[in-house]
Every structure is written in structure tokens, then in C-alpha cells.
Design a protein around this motif. Structure first.
Motif, mmCIF file in Angstrom:
data_model
loop_
_atom_site.group_PDB
_atom_site.id
_atom_site.type_symbol
_atom_site.label_atom_id
_atom_site.label_comp_id
_atom_site.label_asym_id
_atom_site.label_seq_id
_atom_site.Cartn_x
_atom_site.Cartn_y
_atom_site.Cartn_z
ATOM 1 N N ASN A 1 -22.531 -9.301 -27.633
ATOM 2 C CA ASN A 1 -22.538 -7.840 -27.751
ATOM 3 C C ASN A 1 -23.269 -7.294 -26.532
ATOM 4 O OD1 ASN A 1 -21.320 -7.941 -30.261
ATOM 5 N ND2 ASN A 1 -23.238 -7.759 -31.373
ATOM 6 N N ILE A 2 -22.796 -6.160 -26.013
ATOM 7 C CA ILE A 2 -23.476 -5.494 -24.903
ATOM 8 C C ILE A 2 -23.731 -4.053 -25.329
ATOM 9 C CG2 ILE A 2 -23.354 -4.790 -22.481
ATOM 10 C CD1 ILE A 2 -21.498 -7.163 -21.999
ATOM 11 N N TYR A 3 -24.988 -3.628 -25.201
ATOM 12 C CA TYR A 3 -25.402 -2.287 -25.603
ATOM 13 C C TYR A 3 -25.827 -1.492 -24.372
ATOM 14 C CZ TYR A 3 -25.827 -4.846 -29.978
ATOM 15 O OH TYR A 3 -25.590 -5.644 -31.070
ATOM 16 N N ASP A 4 -25.515 -0.212 -24.363
ATOM 17 C CA ASP A 4 -25.936 0.699 -23.300
ATOM 18 C C ASP A 4 -27.099 1.525 -23.852
ATOM 19 O OD1 ASP A 4 -26.226 2.494 -21.235
ATOM 20 O OD2 ASP A 4 -24.144 3.172 -21.248
ATOM 21 N N LEU A 5 -28.324 1.122 -23.531
ATOM 22 C CA LEU A 5 -29.523 1.812 -24.002
ATOM 23 C C LEU A 5 -30.010 2.786 -22.933
ATOM 24 C CD1 LEU A 5 -31.276 -1.309 -25.562
ATOM 25 C CD2 LEU A 5 -29.753 0.340 -26.678
ATOM 26 N N ASP A 6 -31.067 3.527 -23.225
ATOM 27 C CA ASP A 6 -31.551 4.549 -22.298
ATOM 28 C C ASP A 6 -31.943 3.993 -20.934
ATOM 29 O OD1 ASP A 6 -31.146 6.564 -24.127
ATOM 30 O OD2 ASP A 6 -33.196 6.471 -24.903
ATOM 31 N N HIS A 7 -32.719 2.905 -20.909
ATOM 32 C CA HIS A 7 -33.265 2.401 -19.645
ATOM 33 C C HIS A 7 -32.722 1.036 -19.237
ATOM 34 C CE1 HIS A 7 -36.017 5.730 -19.671
ATOM 35 N NE2 HIS A 7 -36.402 5.404 -20.890
#
Length: 146
Positions: free
Chosen positions: A44-50
Motif C-alpha cells: 500500500n502507498i499512502y500520500d500523507l501531509d509530509h
């Protein structure tokens, strides 16, 4: 009086559909360590804030069993899973866990600080932190009259 019942004309199609579903189900199974239709390890790849966060399921794997490399904007995860020690191959009656070498590669977004990437492996879950680089600001270019 005897009654003769004609069969349903669609019974043969139902049987064909059932066999086709069974065939498709078995294709997704594991054969000699290969899992068709499902790359290993699941990721899984997540796009978080930083940062971008990549998680991979690697049950029974130690940190020494795989390597992470970054080259030309491509992240590669490469490893090996071995068979259970002391059990001969001919003693397996069912084997669904993939074994042997595996590799997955991903193109990194342009905004990743490759020199700050770090990873941790806990309870069979790899967590790879890919810190975001600041977005490049457009630069105004002045044009002089000649």
C-alpha cells in the motif's frame, strides 16, 4: 398417468458457468511459490501531509532477508523467502505461502528527498517513509530587448 418433464435448457450453461468460476478461482492460487495475479509482497502507498508512506506485508521475514535500493528515481525492494527448515519438499500437501526470490519496483514521485528515506520492519510489516521535497516554485525569466 406418467408425466415426462423436459429439463431446463439453461442447466448446461449453469454447469459451464460454475466450472468457469472454479477455474478462475484456482488461477489465483499459489503454485510452487508463485502467486498468479497477485504480486508479492502486497503493498500500500499512502500520500500523507509530509511524506509518502509505503507499507509491505512481509510475514516471517527479517530485515536481513531483503534490500531496498533507490536509483534514478526508482525504488526497488528485493528479497528472498525460504522454505520451512527441515521439511523436505515432497512432504508438502499444500503450499500457499510464496517462496523463492521476489522483487518489486516503483517509480518515485519527483518530490521525494531520496537522501532522507528511512524504513522500519515491525511484526512482519515494512514501513518505508519517503519524505516529500518542497515543490519547486516557478521562476519568472526576464526577457531583454535586443
Amino acid at each position: 398417468m406418467a408425466t415426462f418433464h423436459w429439463g431446463n435448457a439453461f442447466d448446461a450453461f449453469r454447469d459451464l458457468e460454475r466450472e468457469f468460476d472454479r477455474l478462475l478461482y484456482t488461477v489465483g492460487r499459489t503454485f510452487d511459490g508463485l502467486r498468479f495475479g497477485r504480486p508479492y509482497p502486497p503493498i500500500n502507498i499512502y500520500d500523507l501531509d509530509h511524506e509518502f508512506l509505503l507499507t509491505a506485508e512481509l510475514p516471517g521475514t527479517r530485515a536481513d532477508d531483503f534490500e531496498l535500493t533507490v536509483a534514478d528515481g526508482v525504488l526497488t525492494i528485493r528479497g528472498r523467502r525460504t522454505a520451512d527448515a527441515g521439511i523436505p519438499e515432497d512432504r508438502y500437501r499444500r503450499s500457499e505461502r510464496p517462496r523463492d526470490e521476489w522483487e518489486r519496483s516503483f517509480t518515485l514521485p519527483e518530490r521525494v528527498r531520496e537522501d532522507e528515506i528511512h524504513a522500519e520492519l515491525r511484526n512482519g510489516i515494512l514501513r518505508l517513509h519517503l519524505p516529500k521535497a518542497p515543490a519547486a516554485q516557478p521562476r519568472h525569466i526576464r526577457v531583454n530587448d535586443a
